[in-house]
Design a protein around this motif. Structure first.
Motif, PDB file in Angstrom:
ATOM      1  N   LEU A 292      14.648 -42.367   0.724  1.00  0.00           N
ATOM      2  CA  LEU A 292      13.847 -43.061   1.907  1.00  0.00           C
ATOM      3  C   LEU A 292      12.839 -44.031   1.287  1.00  0.00           C
ATOM      4  CD1 LEU A 292      13.705 -39.657   3.961  1.00  0.00           C
ATOM      5  CD2 LEU A 292      15.356 -41.469   4.255  1.00  0.00           C
ATOM      6  N   THR A 294      12.036 -48.182   0.302  1.00  0.00           N
ATOM      7  CA  THR A 294      12.008 -49.463   1.004  1.00  0.00           C
ATOM      8  C   THR A 294      13.092 -49.468   2.029  1.00  0.00           C
ATOM      9  OG1 THR A 294      10.514 -50.638  -0.567  1.00  0.00           O
ATOM     10  CG2 THR A 294      11.685 -52.057   0.968  1.00  0.00           C
ATOM     11  N   SER A 333      12.054 -47.962   5.507  1.00  0.00           N
ATOM     12  CA  SER A 333      10.521 -47.859   5.697  1.00  0.00           C
ATOM     13  C   SER A 333       9.973 -48.926   6.292  1.00  0.00           C
ATOM     14  CB  SER A 333       9.759 -47.687   4.521  1.00  0.00           C
ATOM     15  OG  SER A 333      10.258 -46.277   3.755  1.00  0.00           O
TER      16      SER A 333
HETATM   17  N1  LIG Z   1       3.806 -40.438   4.658  1.00  0.00           N
HETATM   18  C1  LIG Z   1       4.536 -41.323   4.962  1.00  0.00           C
HETATM   19  N2  LIG Z   1       5.316 -41.105   5.867  1.00  0.00           N
HETATM   20  C2  LIG Z   1       6.338 -42.060   6.267  1.00  0.00           C
HETATM   21  N3  LIG Z   1       6.724 -43.024   5.007  1.00  0.00           N
HETATM   22  C3  LIG Z   1       5.752 -43.195   4.113  1.00  0.00           C
HETATM   23  C4  LIG Z   1       4.914 -42.302   3.725  1.00  0.00           C
HETATM   24  N4  LIG Z   1       4.116 -42.594   2.704  1.00  0.00           N
HETATM   25  C5  LIG Z   1       4.836 -43.771   2.129  1.00  0.00           C
HETATM   26  N5  LIG Z   1       5.787 -44.163   3.059  1.00  0.00           N
HETATM   27  C6  LIG Z   1       6.685 -45.045   2.953  1.00  0.00           C
HETATM   28  O1  LIG Z   1       7.598 -45.098   1.751  1.00  0.00           O
HETATM   29  C7  LIG Z   1       7.806 -46.717   1.511  1.00  0.00           C
HETATM   30  C8  LIG Z   1       7.767 -46.783  -0.187  1.00  0.00           C
HETATM   31  O2  LIG Z   1       8.642 -46.196  -0.638  1.00  0.00           O
HETATM   32  P1  LIG Z   1       9.271 -45.838  -2.222  1.00  0.00           P
HETATM   33  O3  LIG Z   1      10.029 -44.936  -2.528  1.00  0.00           O
HETATM   34  O4  LIG Z   1       7.982 -46.051  -2.811  1.00  0.00           O
HETATM   35  O5  LIG Z   1       9.707 -47.564  -2.376  1.00  0.00           O
HETATM   36  P2  LIG Z   1      10.655 -48.457  -3.230  1.00  0.00           P
HETATM   37  O6  LIG Z   1      11.848 -48.220  -2.459  1.00  0.00           O
HETATM   38  O7  LIG Z   1       9.981 -49.655  -3.242  1.00  0.00           O
HETATM   39  O8  LIG Z   1      10.455 -47.638  -4.496  1.00  0.00           O
HETATM   40  C9  LIG Z   1       6.894 -47.571   2.070  1.00  0.00           C
HETATM   41  O9  LIG Z   1       7.220 -48.585   2.499  1.00  0.00           O
HETATM   42  C10 LIG Z   1       6.124 -46.648   3.117  1.00  0.00           C
HETATM   43  O10 LIG Z   1       6.502 -47.035   4.346  1.00  0.00           O
END
Ligand SMILES: Nc1ncnc2c1ncn2[C@@H]1O[C@H](COP(=O)(O)OP(=O)(O)O)[C@@H](O)[C@H]1O
Ligand SMILES: O=C(CO)[C@@H](O)[C@H](O)COP(=O)(O)O
Length: 501
Positions: A292, A294, A333
């Motif tokens: 879960l 981007t 996200s």
């Molecule tokens: N507490 C939370 N609840 C829901 N979504 C979250 C929370 N904390 C971070 N996010 C979401 O996680 C996303 C980033 O996830 P990440 O796995 O770091 O992304 P990437 O795919 O870029 O590696 C952000 O866009 C944010 O919306």
């Protein structure tokens, strides 16, 4: 030891070494743009003038390998202890070896870095990669040649995709037939990297081979009708595909002479980054894995797949008798963030409270939320329906939040089931990525799939997955205790809370 030609993108080469207890004992990377500025890539790639053609210079990948090994040598890494080696590469990308190159690959001078010996070996110096979307006409032609999109999916696990290798090869053949004719072997990025270590052309593994629109995924042989639709004489240039855990042979003498590897070090087939990640995350048991980040991506373990027009079925890299489904949802996200900003004052805490204050099923209120054109399915816009199935233009804030999260997870389950996925009593879902920090979101995931959810750490997943496969390939899986997994159970479905089903 595991190697990977990408890392949270396609911009670096990573290495990880693990010991018998699966502890990481060495980790490093080479950043293409920063460490190899002479290639002038951005994010490891070239975006061409048409904005559709996207490539990477193949010699940059070879030079990155030279660099990382030299660095390990200068830091005193004991190569003689490495018993097996494997790797993962970005899926779909292809490398074109010029006629006669195998002789050079077999016997490069150990006095020279590899990129110097191989500099004249490639008939295409800029390899098409997974970001390329310049093959629309080849995709239509392939679907037409085999009797339609669904038929192609039934043969190869996916309808035609522009980044898939068969269509990329067809483009090279149609635009530059002489270049194609000059090519004696076509590798995927993964089998290319394996070839460098093997000192011979490494076969393509079933799992990464499933991302080409060329492999008949049931019998695990090349589909003659797909090959013929893409280019003549292709089978010979691809070699025979092999199971993902195959031991390909001992390391090339070049590495023993130059770095001190033991001549007994085995090369285990390399695979794609997503299969590699699946190996790390599910290890060797039948789990499903949801990222879960981007975007939202599902990796599902499937016994009896039914390939559809959305999503991909790949041969399972852990168990050749089964399959994995790969489903990607672009509105992940960022979509959740937008609704959080509109309905929960930009606060995840408030967002979570709204989920707690509403009931599972949302009293029949349901929504589809696609701010940007979705991949699965190809749809856009916000569509809300009330309990009487009437389209409505808005929901109260907390109903909106639950409709979004339930809608996202129900879509995942429905699309997965279309591909043959079944929620079983033993189903366990491993969750990762930013939104997996939100327990209220995970509770909805658990309720929708009616299965327990665990969170896992996926740092360097594909690379670590390669290191596990090196051990797997050498078949000391049991001694190494690969069935364990560090994960934390966070949420049970309602049914699961009543006792083990
Ligand atoms: N507490 C939370 N609840 C829901 N979504 C979250 C929370 N904390 C971070 N996010 C979401 O996680 C996303 C980033 O996830 P990440 O796995 O770091 O992304 P990437 O795919 O870029 O590696 C952000 O866009 C944010 O919306
Ligand atoms: O095209 C796909 C999967 O079909 C990509 O997942 C590539 O395999 C590379 O991905 P990242 O480097 O962005 O993870």
């Amino acid at each position: 030891m595991g190697k990977k030609k990408k890392g949270g993108g396609k911009h670096m080469l990573k290495v990880i070494a693990i010991d018998e207890q699966l502890r990481v004992i060495y980790e490093d990377n080479v950043h293409f743009d920063k460490d190899l500025p002479e290639f002038k890539t951005q994010g490891g790639v070239y975006i061409h003038g048409d904005r559709l053609t996207i490539t990477s210079p193949v010699l940059m990948w070879v030079k990155a390998l030279d660099l990382i090994l030299e660095k390990m040598k200068s830091l005193g890494f004991n190569f003689s202890q490495v018993r097996a080696l494997s790797g993962a590469g970005q899926q779909h990308g292809s490398v074109y070896w010029k006629k006669g190159s195998v002789q050079i690959l077999k016997n490069p001078s150990s006095e020279l870095p590899l990129h110097q010996s191989l500099k004249a070996c490639f008939s295409v110096s800029n390899s098409p990669i997974w970001m390329d979307s310049s093959t629309a006409s080849q995709c239509s032609a392939l679907e037409k040649a085999v009797g339609g999109a669904q038929h192609l999916a039934s043969i190869t696990g996916s309808r035609a995709y522009e980044r898939f290798t068969g269509n990329q090869i067809a483009k090279i053949y149609s635009q530059n037939p002489e270049v194609y004719m000059e090519t004696e072997r076509i590798s995927l990025v993964s089998s290319f990297a394996a070839s460098l270590f093997l000192g011979a052309y490494a076969p393509i593994d079933y799992s990464d081979g499933s991302g080409m629109n060329l492999l008949q995924i049931w019998k695990k042989v090349w589909s003659v009708s797909c090959l013929d639709a893409c280019a003549p004489g292709l089978e010979e240039k691809l070699g025979c595909p092999v199971p993902s855990h195959s031991v390909l042979g001992p390391i090339s003498p070049y590495y023993s002479q130059r770095y001190g590897f033991s001549p007994d070090c085995k090369i285990v087939a390399f695979t794609g980054d997503n299969p590699g990640e699946m190996i790390k995350c599910v290890r060797f048991s039948e789990n499903d894995y949801i990222s879960l980040g981007t975007s939202d991506t599902l990796f599902l373990w499937i016994q009896e797949p039914t390939p559809a027009l959305e999503g991909h079925i790949l041969c399972n890299p852990v168990d050749s008798q089964t399959y994995m489904a790969l489903l990607c949802f672009k509105n992940g996200s960022l979509m959740r963030e937008r609704i959080r900003d509109d309905c929960a004052s930009g606060s995840w805490d408030e967002f979570s409270k709204a989920l707690s204050s509403t009931v599972a099923g949302n009293n029949g209120n349901l929504g589809f939320y696609f701010d940007v054109m979705e991949i699965t399915p190809e749809a856009v816009g916000i569509h809300r329906f009330n309990r009487d199935n009437q389209k409505v233009s808005d929901f109260p804030k907390e109903v909106e939040i639950r409709a979004l999260i339930e809608g996202q997870f129900m879509a995942k389950r429905i699309h997965a089931e279309k591909l043959g996925y079944k929620v079983m009593p033993r189903t366990r879902i491993l969750a990762t990525g930013g939104a997996s920090h939100n327990k209220k979101i995970l509770q909805v995931l658990s309720d929708v799939f009616n299965a327990p959810v665990y969170t896992i750490d996926t740092a360097n997943s594909a690379c670590l997955g390669s290191a596990y496969r090196a051990i797997h390939g050498k078949t000391f899986v049991d001694q190494a205790g690969l069935s364990g997994q560090t994960k934390q159970k966070v949420y049970s479905s309602k049914e699961d809370q009543r006792g083990w089903r």
